[in-house]
Design a protein around this motif. Structure first.
Motif, mmCIF file in Angstrom:
data_model
loop_
_atom_site.group_PDB
_atom_site.id
_atom_site.type_symbol
_atom_site.label_atom_id
_atom_site.label_comp_id
_atom_site.label_asym_id
_atom_site.label_seq_id
_atom_site.Cartn_x
_atom_site.Cartn_y
_atom_site.Cartn_z
ATOM 1 N N VAL B 112 71.930 30.450 42.750
ATOM 2 C CA VAL B 112 71.202 29.195 42.536
ATOM 3 C C VAL B 112 72.162 28.010 42.617
ATOM 4 C CG1 VAL B 112 69.907 27.840 40.843
ATOM 5 C CG2 VAL B 112 69.342 30.250 41.198
ATOM 6 N N LEU B 116 71.969 24.863 45.143
ATOM 7 C CA LEU B 116 71.933 23.468 44.672
ATOM 8 C C LEU B 116 73.051 22.643 45.302
ATOM 9 C CD1 LEU B 116 71.191 24.089 40.881
ATOM 10 C CD2 LEU B 116 69.664 22.967 42.523
ATOM 11 N N ARG B 124 68.961 17.185 44.709
ATOM 12 C CA ARG B 124 69.597 17.897 43.597
ATOM 13 C C ARG B 124 69.322 17.180 42.277
ATOM 14 N NH1 ARG B 124 74.693 18.592 41.017
ATOM 15 N NH2 ARG B 124 75.431 20.744 41.062
ATOM 16 N N ILE B 127 65.789 17.609 40.904
ATOM 17 C CA ILE B 127 65.599 18.953 40.335
ATOM 18 C C ILE B 127 66.297 19.036 38.974
ATOM 19 C CG2 ILE B 127 66.218 21.391 40.609
ATOM 20 C CD1 ILE B 127 65.768 21.072 43.612
ATOM 21 N N ARG B 128 67.475 18.464 38.882
ATOM 22 C CA ARG B 128 68.209 18.499 37.604
ATOM 23 C C ARG B 128 67.441 17.768 36.497
ATOM 24 N NH1 ARG B 128 71.589 15.946 34.237
ATOM 25 N NH2 ARG B 128 71.225 13.960 35.258
ATOM 26 N N HIS B 131 64.201 20.006 35.622
ATOM 27 C CA HIS B 131 64.347 21.311 34.971
ATOM 28 C C HIS B 131 65.344 21.294 33.821
ATOM 29 C CE1 HIS B 131 61.883 23.650 37.801
ATOM 30 N NE2 HIS B 131 62.308 22.776 38.707
ATOM 31 N N PHE B 132 66.427 20.570 33.975
ATOM 32 C CA PHE B 132 67.456 20.605 32.933
ATOM 33 C C PHE B 132 67.177 19.582 31.836
ATOM 34 C CE2 PHE B 132 71.834 19.430 31.418
ATOM 35 C CZ PHE B 132 72.029 20.591 30.686
ATOM 36 N N HIS B 137 57.615 13.265 36.136
ATOM 37 C CA HIS B 137 57.800 12.416 37.315
ATOM 38 C C HIS B 137 57.909 10.930 36.960
ATOM 39 C CE1 HIS B 137 56.349 15.627 40.433
ATOM 40 N NE2 HIS B 137 57.547 15.857 39.948
ATOM 41 N N SER B 155 60.575 15.388 45.076
ATOM 42 C CA SER B 155 60.600 16.610 44.272
ATOM 43 C C SER B 155 59.976 17.776 45.047
ATOM 44 C CB SER B 155 59.838 16.384 42.957
ATOM 45 O OG SER B 155 59.806 17.561 42.196
ATOM 46 N N HIS B 159 62.198 21.079 46.046
ATOM 47 C CA HIS B 159 61.883 22.438 45.605
ATOM 48 C C HIS B 159 61.607 23.364 46.785
ATOM 49 C CE1 HIS B 159 61.411 20.467 41.669
ATOM 50 N NE2 HIS B 159 61.654 21.656 41.186
ATOM 51 N N LEU B 162 64.992 24.139 48.247
ATOM 52 C CA LEU B 162 65.736 25.064 47.378
ATOM 53 C C LEU B 162 65.198 26.487 47.507
ATOM 54 C CD1 LEU B 162 67.925 25.271 45.123
ATOM 55 C CD2 LEU B 162 66.066 25.002 43.475
#
Lengths: 206, 172
Positions: B112, B116, B124, B127-128, B131-132, B137, B155, B159, B162
């Protein structure tokens, strides 16, 4: 099942009957972890280059080959001579001893280095510094030997999973056993030396 | 990574070595941090991994993918450090991890992270943040100072991109 459905599921976690949903869930979990996004220290590459530049000379690509015995001896003597000059010349060597040039066999053609042999009150200390010898595969290890015709004495085992020099010890005199061998051994195969000789070197007066 | 760079890496070329680090340094750090759980130790493991890789470069076969080769060195190095650092009572955990689900987790983290590191910075980051940091949005739009519509399209694209890079993980 379209790629859009699956990427949408990765993005939102919403959706029914998504093929591979469990795997996508695992990716989502990884994306939420700190270690996935953590960056190594900015100066780490400099540290690595400093270490490799200080301790390591890039190895030239070598194809497996057997050298002529005479050339091999000459090469070993030349490397020993260089080692002695380096030791005697700069006066900054922490440990003095007899230098043995080590050369890889056809099983480890990129391996080379040196063994420093020094007598101590409790035996002979042998510090092995080699490059190009890969870490021993799982279930195996390397073993050092002092050798003379038909007979070897183990001087210790190691796995090369560190960049540090290897410390070995001998209870027999290198003048009686003038050849240093490194073999690859399989765990559980007993104490006898295997026939997989990886590196070898001979004492200067051996 | 192109064949020429890998050939030069094998021959000991420093520029090629830097390229290998730039490509895999983050993923190796992720592997080390996953196993060790400590940033300082993970940095040490990453450094040792690349020193080992440099020293063993001449044994690398450019015909084969370099990622698994680098990964194997990284995992072995981190486990060795783990064993030195942790009490004996905890060794079983990591020993089991070398052959169980733990190993799969670390491998997935490596894959993963590599994916990334292959997509654009814009993709990137979205996504960070999603998810992190767990942002919605509208929150991402506010953070980045861009329209919500742009976040949505970016986004979606990120995705999809990715997942294409990680398609092989879905097949195993």
């Amino acid at each position: 099942m379209s790629t859009d459905d699956r990427s949408s599921y990765l993005e939102t976690g919403a959706g029914d009957g998504i093929e591979g949903a469990d795997r996508i869930d695992r990716i989502r979990t990884v994306l939420g972890r700190e270690e996935t996004w953590a960056e190594p220290p900015a100066d780490l590459l400099e540290d690595i280059l400093r270490e490799t530049g200080r301790n390591v000379t890039p190895l030239p690509t070598r194809s497996p080959r057997r050298s002529h015995p005479g050339m091999r001896v000459a090469a070993i003597l030349a490397l020993v001579l260089v080692g002695l000059i380096l030791i005697l010349g700069n006066g900054e060597v922490e440990e003095e001893g007899t230098m043995v040039a080590m050369e890889g066999t056809v099983l480890a053609p990129a391996a080379r280095g040196q063994a420093m042999v020094r007598e101590t009150p409790s035996g002979w200390y042998i510090r092995l510094e080699v490059r190009g010898l890969p870490p021993a595969p799982e279930g195996s290890y390397y073993e050092g030997w002092l050798w003379r015709e038909g007979e070897g004495v183990s001087i210790g085992t190691f796995h090369m999973r560190s960049t540090e020099p290897v410390a070995l010890w001998a209870g027999v005199s290198p003048s009686d056993y003038p050849v240093v061998h490194i073999t690859l051994q399989d765990e559980g195969e007993g104490p006898a030396p295997s026939d997989r000789l990886m590196m070898s070197g001979t004492m200067p007066d051996g | 990574m192109d064949r020429e760079t890998l050939e030069r890496f094998r021959a000991g070329d420093e520029t090629a070595f830097k390229a290998v680090y730039q490509r895999y340094g983050g993923a190796v750090y992720t592997v080390a941090l996953s196993i060790l759980g400590d940033r300082g130790l993970a940095a040490d493991a990453t450094q040792i991994t690349f020193v080992k890789a440099w020293r063993a470069a001449s044994t690398y076969d450019p015909e084969r993918e370099i990622a698994p080769w680098i990964y194997a060195i990284a995992r072995r190095t981190a486990i060795d450090i783990y064993r030195k650092q942790k009490p004996t009572a905890e060794l079983t955990e990591i020993d089991d991890a070398t052959a169980g689900p733990g190993l799969e987790d670390v491998w997935e983290a490596f894959e993963v992270r590599m994916a990334l590191d292959s997509i654009s910075d814009d993709e990137r980051e979205v996504i960070r943040l999603s998810h992190f940091e767990g942002l919605s949005h509208p929150e991402i739009a506010e953070r980045l100072g861009i329209p919500v519509g742009t976040v949505k399209s970016r986004s979606h694209r990120a995705h999809k991109h990715l997942l294409e890079l990680l398609e092989h993980l879905l097949e195993t």
